[in-house]
Scaffold this motif. Structure first.
Motif, PDB file in Angstrom:
ATOM      1  N   ASP A  24       0.875  -1.182   0.000  1.00 17.95           N
ATOM      2  CA  ASP A  24       0.000   0.000   0.000  1.00 17.95           C
ATOM      3  C   ASP A  24       0.908   1.227   0.000  1.00 17.95           C
ATOM      4  O   ASP A  24       1.764   1.361   0.864  1.00 17.95           O
ATOM      5  CB  ASP A  24      -0.903  -0.015   1.230  1.00 17.95           C
ATOM      6  CG  ASP A  24      -1.882   1.128   1.156  1.00 17.95           C
ATOM      7  OD1 ASP A  24      -2.768   1.080   0.300  1.00 17.95           O
ATOM      8  OD2 ASP A  24      -1.725   2.096   1.921  1.00 17.95           O
ATOM      9  N   GLY A  25       0.702   2.094  -0.991  1.00 20.51           N
ATOM     10  CA  GLY A  25       1.633   3.192  -1.214  1.00 20.51           C
ATOM     11  C   GLY A  25       2.587   2.833  -2.346  1.00 20.51           C
ATOM     12  O   GLY A  25       3.766   3.159  -2.316  1.00 20.51           O
TER      13      GLY A  25
ATOM     14  N   GLU B  98     -10.407  10.149   3.296  1.00 19.82           N
ATOM     15  CA  GLU B  98     -10.176  10.021   1.854  1.00 19.82           C
ATOM     16  C   GLU B  98     -11.531   9.779   1.208  1.00 19.82           C
ATOM     17  O   GLU B  98     -12.272   8.860   1.621  1.00 19.82           O
ATOM     18  CB  GLU B  98      -9.215   8.875   1.523  1.00 19.82           C
ATOM     19  CG  GLU B  98      -8.901   8.787   0.046  1.00 19.82           C
ATOM     20  CD  GLU B  98      -7.575   8.093  -0.254  1.00 19.82           C
ATOM     21  OE1 GLU B  98      -6.918   7.570   0.674  1.00 19.82           O
ATOM     22  OE2 GLU B  98      -7.173   8.094  -1.439  1.00 19.82           O
TER      23      GLU B  98
HETATM   24  C1  LIP Z   1      -3.223   3.754  -2.439  1.00 21.88           C
HETATM   25  C2  LIP Z   1      -4.002   4.164  -1.206  1.00 21.88           C
HETATM   26  C3  LIP Z   1      -4.078   5.681  -1.097  1.00 21.88           C
HETATM   27  C4  LIP Z   1      -4.748   6.263  -2.325  1.00 21.88           C
HETATM   28  C5  LIP Z   1      -3.980   5.873  -3.572  1.00 21.88           C
HETATM   29  C6  LIP Z   1      -3.814   4.353  -3.703  1.00 21.88           C
HETATM   30  P1  LIP Z   1      -2.157   1.497  -3.394  1.00 21.88           P
HETATM   31  O1  LIP Z   1      -3.237   2.337  -2.516  1.00 21.88           O
HETATM   32  O2  LIP Z   1      -3.364   3.654  -0.057  1.00 21.88           O
HETATM   33  O3  LIP Z   1      -4.806   6.043   0.055  1.00 21.88           O
HETATM   34  O4  LIP Z   1      -4.810   7.659  -2.206  1.00 21.88           O
HETATM   35  O5  LIP Z   1      -4.690   6.349  -4.709  1.00 21.88           O
HETATM   36  O6  LIP Z   1      -5.088   3.781  -3.936  1.00 21.88           O
HETATM   37  O7  LIP Z   1      -2.679   1.564  -4.797  1.00 21.88           O
HETATM   38  O8  LIP Z   1      -0.834   2.144  -3.258  1.00 21.88           O
HETATM   39  O9  LIP Z   1      -2.226   0.121  -2.842  1.00 21.88           O
END
Ligand code: LIP
Length: 270
Positions: A96-97, A212
């Motif tokens: 994530d990120g 968010e």
């Molecule tokens: C991310 C999310 C974040 C969001 C990004 C993206 P990923 O997840 O953690 O909050 O703003 O657009 O979705 O794609 O890095 O797993």
């Protein structure tokens, strides 16, 4: 099944998930140490990417879980939903990120949640770079490594930092309208690109809250349980209705929660 049997099943899954997320972290760090050779592909656009690290880490997590729990269901960001034959479903974000990861920034983590039916009963978020494991089991509190954690009960929006997620999936005016209201109210925001890590920071009191307008289940279900078990306040994330489509995510410490919900409602009506 007796309550004792159920608790034992959950404890066993929690122990397995802890081992698996650490192994996944070791693999992610190997990719992070060799970014110049990392294959990266665009999904919907340049702000929505997936790397070979995301795919390899999810493959590792899925195999390690199914080795012990072959009847459990799995939902992962990269491989989607594999239905199980019992009431358990693991919800996985391997990295994530991702945008931070592929650009060599530190704000990324691994997130694993476990549902029993429609209820989140386990949440784990691991940041390998800092060796910080945020975890919670339903009804048993929230932890950062071995230390019990709690959301910030003293900070208001005016005295704390608010995490705000921004992405291409929502109309920009929704984000801009909220940020204007937050700043006018004396608040300040931070965006890292990892919603899961931001939620973990709310659970341990580093951030006063997180909002968010659209996030996916694999990004937030672990963090929402950890915050609730840390005596924080969270908005609803409807399961199973929003499991595959995403939903707004709202979370805060007790003192900031009411004002945060009010600002969000006002920005949505603008
Ligand atoms: C991310 C999310 C974040 C969001 C990004 C993206 P990923 O997840 O953690 O909050 O703003 O657009 O979705 O794609 O890095 O797993």
């Amino acid at each position: 099944m007796t309550t004792i049997q159920s608790d034992h099943e959950i404890e066993q899954r929690a122990a397995r998930a802890t081992t698996v997320i650490k192994e996944a972290g070791d693999l992610a760090l190997k990719f992070f140490a060799d970014l110049e050779n990392l294959a990266v592909d665009e999904k919907q656009n340049g702000q929505d990417v997936v790397s070979a690290a995301d795919k390899a880490v999810e493959t590792l997590i899925r195999a390690a879980i199914l080795e012990h729990y072959p009847q459990d269901g799995l939902l992962g960001e990269e491989e989607g939903l594999q239905s199980g034959s019992n009431s358990y479903t693991w919800v996985i974000d391997p990295i994530d990120g991702t945008s931070c990861f592929v650009n060599g920034l530190k704000d990324w983590c691994i997130s694993i949640a476990l549902l029993r039916g429609d209820e989140t009963i386990l949440g784990l978020i691991y940041q390998p770079l800092t060796d910080e494991l945020f975890s919670a089991t339903l009804g048993k509190g929230a932890f950062l490594n071995e230390r019990r954690i709690s959301a910030n009960s003293n900070a208001s929006l005016q005295s704390g930092l608010l995490g705000v997620g921004a992405n291409f999936r929502v109309p920009h005016h929704l984000i801009v309208s909220f940020l204007e209201r937050l700043l006018n109210a004396g608040g300040m925001f931070i965006r890292s690109g990892s919603g899961a890590l931001m939620l973990a920071h709310v659970a341990c009191g580093r951030l006063v809250g997180y909002y968010e307008p659209h996030i996916n289940s694999w990004d937030c279900l672990a963090g929402l349980l950890i915050i609730r078990e840390a005596d924080g306040v969270t908005g609803e994330f409807p399961i199973p209705e929003k499991l595959l489509t995403g939903h707004p995510v709202i979370a805060a410490g007790p003192k900031a929660a009411k004002e945060l919900f009010q600002l969000i409602e006002a920005s949505q009506q603008a």
